[in-house]
Design a protein around this motif. Structure first.
Motif, PDB file in Angstrom:
ATOM      1  N   ILE A   5      -3.542   2.396   8.058  1.00  0.00           N
ATOM      2  CA  ILE A   5      -4.171   2.881   6.823  1.00  0.00           C
ATOM      3  C   ILE A   5      -3.819   1.969   5.656  1.00  0.00           C
ATOM      4  O   ILE A   5      -4.678   1.617   4.845  1.00  0.00           O
ATOM      5  CB  ILE A   5      -3.747   4.338   6.536  1.00  0.00           C
ATOM      6  N   MET A   6      -2.575   1.556   5.566  1.00  0.00           N
ATOM      7  CA  MET A   6      -2.131   0.688   4.471  1.00  0.00           C
ATOM      8  C   MET A   6      -2.783  -0.697   4.549  1.00  0.00           C
ATOM      9  O   MET A   6      -2.929  -1.363   3.531  1.00  0.00           O
ATOM     10  CB  MET A   6      -0.605   0.540   4.487  1.00  0.00           C
ATOM     11  N   ASN A   7      -3.183  -1.119   5.755  1.00  0.00           N
ATOM     12  CA  ASN A   7      -3.870  -2.402   5.924  1.00  0.00           C
ATOM     13  C   ASN A   7      -5.373  -2.282   5.754  1.00  0.00           C
ATOM     14  O   ASN A   7      -6.099  -3.247   5.977  1.00  0.00           O
ATOM     15  CB  ASN A   7      -3.555  -3.000   7.299  1.00  0.00           C
ATOM     16  N   GLY A   8      -5.855  -1.102   5.360  1.00  0.00           N
ATOM     17  CA  GLY A   8      -7.264  -0.916   5.064  1.00  0.00           C
ATOM     18  C   GLY A   8      -8.145  -0.638   6.262  1.00  0.00           C
ATOM     19  O   GLY A   8      -9.360  -0.728   6.174  1.00  0.00           O
ATOM     20  N   ARG A   9      -7.557  -0.294   7.408  1.00  0.00           N
ATOM     21  CA  ARG A   9      -8.346   0.004   8.599  1.00  0.00           C
ATOM     22  C   ARG A   9      -8.594   1.508   8.709  1.00  0.00           C
ATOM     23  O   ARG A   9      -7.818   2.314   8.199  1.00  0.00           O
ATOM     24  CB  ARG A   9      -7.625  -0.482   9.851  1.00  0.00           C
ATOM     25  N   TYR A  10      -9.686   1.850   9.377  1.00  0.00           N
ATOM     26  CA  TYR A  10      -9.974   3.245   9.671  1.00  0.00           C
ATOM     27  C   TYR A  10      -9.089   3.703  10.819  1.00  0.00           C
ATOM     28  O   TYR A  10      -8.856   2.955  11.757  1.00  0.00           O
ATOM     29  CB  TYR A  10     -11.433   3.443  10.073  1.00  0.00           C
ATOM     30  N   ASP A  34       0.673   2.357   8.969  1.00  0.00           N
ATOM     31  CA  ASP A  34       0.514   0.907   8.826  1.00  0.00           C
ATOM     32  C   ASP A  34      -0.956   0.510   8.860  1.00  0.00           C
ATOM     33  O   ASP A  34      -1.392  -0.332   8.063  1.00  0.00           O
ATOM     34  CB  ASP A  34       1.260   0.173   9.949  1.00  0.00           C
TER      35      ASP A  34
END
Length: 111
Positions: free
Chosen positions: A15-20, A13
């Motif tokens: 990763i899919m939200n663009g977080r490291y 989740d």
């Protein structure tokens, strides 16, 4: 050749939200490559209690320490800086001596 890496739902989740997502990849027998997300513990310590605010600093109390902080402008001469530091530390020491029974329950003796 294509390799698959097993990732947990919460890491996916993020990763899919663009977080490291920081973690480790390990080879686990029977499962292959497994990504383990690092779980950071957030240490929440109580805030320091302000005891005294002076003209150039403050005196605070934490759970284990008494903290004295003084800031002196750079444009003062060395002798003037020393005078300000001595005055501020004297004010803080006087405050501690006057309020020793409240702060600690007995008298503080400075040697």
């Amino acid at each position: 050749m294509r390799k698959l890496i097993e990732v947990s739902e919460d890491a996916l989740d993020a990763i899919m939200n663009g977080r490291y997502v920081e973690g480790t990849i390990k080879m686990v027998a029977g499962r292959g490559l497994v990504f383990s997300k690092w779980t950071r513990r957030i240490h929440q310590r109580p805030t320091d209690r302000m005891l005294l605010r002076t003209a150039n600093g403050w005196l605070k109390e934490s759970t284990q320490r008494l903290k004295m902080w003084v800031s002196v402008p750079k444009d003062l001469s060395i002798s003037r800086c020393a005078e300000v530091l001595e005055r501020e530390s004297g004010e803080m020491t006087d405050y501690l001596v006057e309020n020793a029974d409240i702060l600690e329950g007995n008298i503080i003796r400075f040697l």
